[in-house]
Design a protein around this motif. Structure first.
Motif, PDB file in Angstrom:
ATOM      1  N   CYS A 113       0.792  -1.271  -0.030  1.00  0.00           N
ATOM      2  CA  CYS A 113      -0.140  -0.089   0.054  1.00  0.00           C
ATOM      3  C   CYS A 113       0.810   1.303   0.075  1.00  0.00           C
ATOM      4  N   VAL A 156     -14.257  -6.968   3.465  1.00  0.00           N
ATOM      5  CA  VAL A 156     -15.199  -5.953   3.507  1.00  0.00           C
ATOM      6  C   VAL A 156     -14.417  -4.620   3.326  1.00  0.00           C
ATOM      7  N   LEU A 190       0.830  -8.992   7.546  1.00  0.00           N
ATOM      8  CA  LEU A 190       0.082  -8.888   6.196  1.00  0.00           C
ATOM      9  C   LEU A 190       0.575  -9.608   5.289  1.00  0.00           C
ATOM     10  N   LYS A 218      -5.361  -5.709  14.157  1.00  0.00           N
ATOM     11  CA  LYS A 218      -4.979  -5.129  15.149  1.00  0.00           C
ATOM     12  C   LYS A 218      -3.570  -4.576  15.086  1.00  0.00           C
ATOM     13  N   TYR A 221      -3.121  -1.943  12.539  1.00  0.00           N
ATOM     14  CA  TYR A 221      -3.686  -0.687  12.953  1.00  0.00           C
ATOM     15  C   TYR A 221      -2.740  -0.025  13.877  1.00  0.00           C
ATOM     16  N   ARG A 257     -10.616   5.482  10.848  1.00  0.00           N
ATOM     17  CA  ARG A 257     -10.130   5.545  12.351  1.00  0.00           C
ATOM     18  C   ARG A 257      -8.845   5.769  12.487  1.00  0.00           C
ATOM     19  N   ASN A 282     -10.613   0.218   0.748  1.00  0.00           N
ATOM     20  CA  ASN A 282      -8.804   0.268   0.757  1.00  0.00           C
ATOM     21  C   ASN A 282      -8.553  -0.425  -0.665  1.00  0.00           C
TER      22      ASN A 282
HETATM   23  O1  UT7 Z   1      -3.841  -1.294   3.748  1.00  0.00           O
HETATM   24  C1  UT7 Z   1      -3.398  -1.530   5.099  1.00  0.00           C
HETATM   25  C2  UT7 Z   1      -4.055  -2.746   5.537  1.00  0.00           C
HETATM   26  N1  UT7 Z   1      -4.806  -2.714   6.539  1.00  0.00           N
HETATM   27  C3  UT7 Z   1      -5.161  -1.924   7.447  1.00  0.00           C
HETATM   28  O2  UT7 Z   1      -4.820  -0.700   7.640  1.00  0.00           O
HETATM   29  C4  UT7 Z   1      -6.219  -2.481   8.337  1.00  0.00           C
HETATM   30  C5  UT7 Z   1      -5.659  -2.202  10.019  1.00  0.00           C
HETATM   31  N2  UT7 Z   1      -6.709  -2.772  11.015  1.00  0.00           N
HETATM   32  C6  UT7 Z   1      -8.036  -2.214  10.958  1.00  0.00           C
HETATM   33  O3  UT7 Z   1      -8.267  -1.103  10.260  1.00  0.00           O
HETATM   34  C7  UT7 Z   1      -8.758  -2.794  11.892  1.00  0.00           C
HETATM   35  O4  UT7 Z   1      -8.244  -3.580  12.896  1.00  0.00           O
HETATM   36  C8  UT7 Z   1     -10.135  -3.871  11.408  1.00  0.00           C
HETATM   37  C9  UT7 Z   1     -10.965  -2.743  10.680  1.00  0.00           C
HETATM   38  C10 UT7 Z   1      -9.556  -4.829  10.276  1.00  0.00           C
HETATM   39  C11 UT7 Z   1     -10.968  -4.228  12.465  1.00  0.00           C
HETATM   40  O5  UT7 Z   1     -11.269  -3.388  13.404  1.00  0.00           O
HETATM   41  P1  UT7 Z   1     -11.279  -3.925  15.094  1.00  0.00           P
HETATM   42  O6  UT7 Z   1     -12.130  -2.990  15.528  1.00  0.00           O
HETATM   43  O7  UT7 Z   1      -9.884  -3.978  15.393  1.00  0.00           O
HETATM   44  O8  UT7 Z   1     -12.232  -5.069  15.235  1.00  0.00           O
HETATM   45  P2  UT7 Z   1     -11.560  -6.490  15.708  1.00  0.00           P
HETATM   46  O9  UT7 Z   1     -10.727  -7.317  14.748  1.00  0.00           O
HETATM   47  O10 UT7 Z   1     -11.124  -6.258  17.122  1.00  0.00           O
HETATM   48  O11 UT7 Z   1     -13.110  -7.315  15.809  1.00  0.00           O
HETATM   49  C12 UT7 Z   1     -13.992  -6.854  16.693  1.00  0.00           C
HETATM   50  C13 UT7 Z   1     -15.086  -7.716  16.451  1.00  0.00           C
HETATM   51  C14 UT7 Z   1     -14.879  -9.338  16.513  1.00  0.00           C
HETATM   52  O12 UT7 Z   1     -15.873  -9.921  17.101  1.00  0.00           O
HETATM   53  P3  UT7 Z   1     -15.879 -10.454  18.723  1.00  0.00           P
HETATM   54  O13 UT7 Z   1     -14.635 -11.393  18.670  1.00  0.00           O
HETATM   55  O14 UT7 Z   1     -15.380  -9.328  19.412  1.00  0.00           O
HETATM   56  O15 UT7 Z   1     -16.929 -11.306  18.774  1.00  0.00           O
HETATM   57  C15 UT7 Z   1     -14.807  -9.747  14.951  1.00  0.00           C
HETATM   58  O16 UT7 Z   1     -15.051 -11.141  14.751  1.00  0.00           O
HETATM   59  O17 UT7 Z   1     -15.766  -7.588  15.263  1.00  0.00           O
HETATM   60  C16 UT7 Z   1     -15.997  -8.769  14.512  1.00  0.00           C
HETATM   61  N3  UT7 Z   1     -15.817  -8.504  12.853  1.00  0.00           N
HETATM   62  C17 UT7 Z   1     -16.851  -8.312  12.277  1.00  0.00           C
HETATM   63  N4  UT7 Z   1     -18.252  -8.256  12.612  1.00  0.00           N
HETATM   64  C18 UT7 Z   1     -19.102  -7.632  11.544  1.00  0.00           C
HETATM   65  C19 UT7 Z   1     -14.689  -8.578  12.414  1.00  0.00           C
HETATM   66  N5  UT7 Z   1     -14.809  -8.174  10.902  1.00  0.00           N
HETATM   67  C20 UT7 Z   1     -16.350  -7.947  11.129  1.00  0.00           C
HETATM   68  C21 UT7 Z   1     -17.408  -7.881   9.921  1.00  0.00           C
HETATM   69  N6  UT7 Z   1     -18.643  -7.578  10.179  1.00  0.00           N
HETATM   70  N7  UT7 Z   1     -16.869  -7.513   8.683  1.00  0.00           N
END
Ligand code: UT7
Length: 325
Positions: A113, A156, A190, A218, A221, A257, A282
């Motif tokens: 990226c 997503v 990654l 995480k 992030y 965020r 993204n």
């Molecule tokens: O280009 C460079 C690459 N990418 C990035 O920069 C991404 C960097 N990371 C992030 O942006 C964030 O970490 C994410 C958006 C990927 C994830 O957000 P988060 O707030 O850190 O969520 P999490 O991974 O802590 O997940 C929280 C909950 C989990 O459920 P439980 O275990 O709390 O019950 C996940 O299973 O959200 C759940 N979850 C979802 N729920 C609905 C994860 N993905 C989804 C989803 N829909 N698409």
């Protein structure tokens, strides 16, 4: 010799795909995706399109806006993690042919990226060294082809698209400031594990997780929030400028965020950040040139204003460029 961006262009394939239109089996929702990332829509290329096709459309617009013919381009730098072919031929050479630029040297570059920022700095260095006068820099990606459609935590987030700029030698332009970095010790945060020389394809292989993008969300992030701030501060220090002197910051669009956290930690008003993620998702190395072109096409950027481009990504890589329009 100095350099100037003389034209920008971008292309987003097809119609926007709303969070509500994602496959129902994913067990996700617009509320979750939007509140955790800022994403509402992304674009997906049609089955007939390849990465170089998206690049062609963005490049033609950039050339038109630069008032530059394809035959004038000396070098094509093509940033991608989703090339038409896994190793070769390079997508840059396919683009060279499609553009009708047989005189241009052409190569791909992969810094994930951060790739567009790495490619832009490469273009700048070639112009500084007076090797080339007109360089086409493209970021083009089709993440929809490499995400795991069974992994809602990644699929997503990503979309397809391309952005391009023409960089030209210009003695009167102001020097650019640049910072390119990598943190290889965290490379496995990654990945796309299958298909390289460590895990080559074998006859009878089943297409499973290893064939797709996988991410420790995480970890990436936290890395992103830290290195985006570090890079902005590095560029300010190099240039002797303050945040007030910067008119626009165009960050890699991975998660709104992340950008809000960087703004808060570094006391930078959110209005300075160009945000397009809501409608693109993204798009990896295409995200910065797409956002830059959207900003330029609004017609609000005046000559002499300062724009700071900053990105991070797999590798883990990060970097930025500070330039004057
Ligand atoms: O280009 C460079 C690459 N990418 C990035 O920069 C991404 C960097 N990371 C992030 O942006 C964030 O970490 C994410 C958006 C990927 C994830 O957000 P988060 O707030 O850190 O969520 P999490 O991974 O802590 O997940 C929280 C909950 C989990 O459920 P439980 O275990 O709390 O019950 C996940 O299973 O959200 C759940 N979850 C979802 N729920 C609905 C994860 N993905 C989804 C989803 N829909 N698409």
């Amino acid at each position: 010799m100095n350099a100037r961006i003389t034209g920008t262009g971008h292309y987003l394939p097809g119609s926007p795909i709303h969070n509500d239109d994602l496959p129902k089996e994913l067990d996700t929702s617009h509320e979750w995706i939007h509140s955790h990332t800022g994403i509402t829509n992304r674009h997906w290329a049609s089955p007939e399109e390849a990465c170089s096709d998206l690049a062609l459309k963005a490049s033609l617009k950039a050339l038109e806006n630069a008032n530059c013919k394809a035959e004038e381009i000396d070098l094509i730098l093509f940033s991608t993690v989703t090339p038409d072919f896994i190793s070769f031929p390079a997508s840059a050479t396919l683009l060279q042919d499609k553009l009708g630029a047989p005189q241009a040297a052409a190569m791909d570059l992969n810094a994930a990226c951060s790739g567009f920022v790495y490619a832009l700095e490469t273009a700048y260095a070639f112009i500084k060294a007076e090797r080339y006068k007109k360089i086409l820099v493209v970021g083009s990606e089709m993440l929809s082809r490499i995400v795991d459609w069974n992994d809602r935590s990644t699929c997503v987030l990503f979309g397809d698209g391309a952005g391009a700029v023409v960089v030209e030698a210009d003695e009167k332009a102001s020097p650019w400031f640049s910072a390119l970095n990598a943190r290889g010790k965290d490379a496995m945060a990654l990945t796309r594990l299958q298909g390289g020389t460590l895990n080559p394809y074998k006859s009878g292989d089943v297409v499973d997780h290893g064939h797709f993008l996988a991410m420790d969300g995480k970890k990436v992030y936290l890395f992103a929030v830290s290195v985006l701030g570090e890079t902005i501060q590095n560029l300010l220090k190099q240039s002797g400028l303050t945040v007030e002197d910067i008119d626009y910051i165009v960050p890699h669009q991975a998660n709104s965020r992340i950008i809000e956290a960087v703004a808060a930690r570094n006391k930078i008003p959110m209005e300075k950040f160009v945000l397009t993620i809501e409608d693109t998702g993204n798009t990896s190395s295409a995200s910065i040139p797409i956002a830059l072109d959207i900003l330029i096409q609004k017609g609000e950027v005046k000559p002499g204003q300062r724009i700071l481009l900053v990105g991070f990504g797999a590798g883990l890589t990060y970097g930025g460029t500070l330039l004057q329009w």
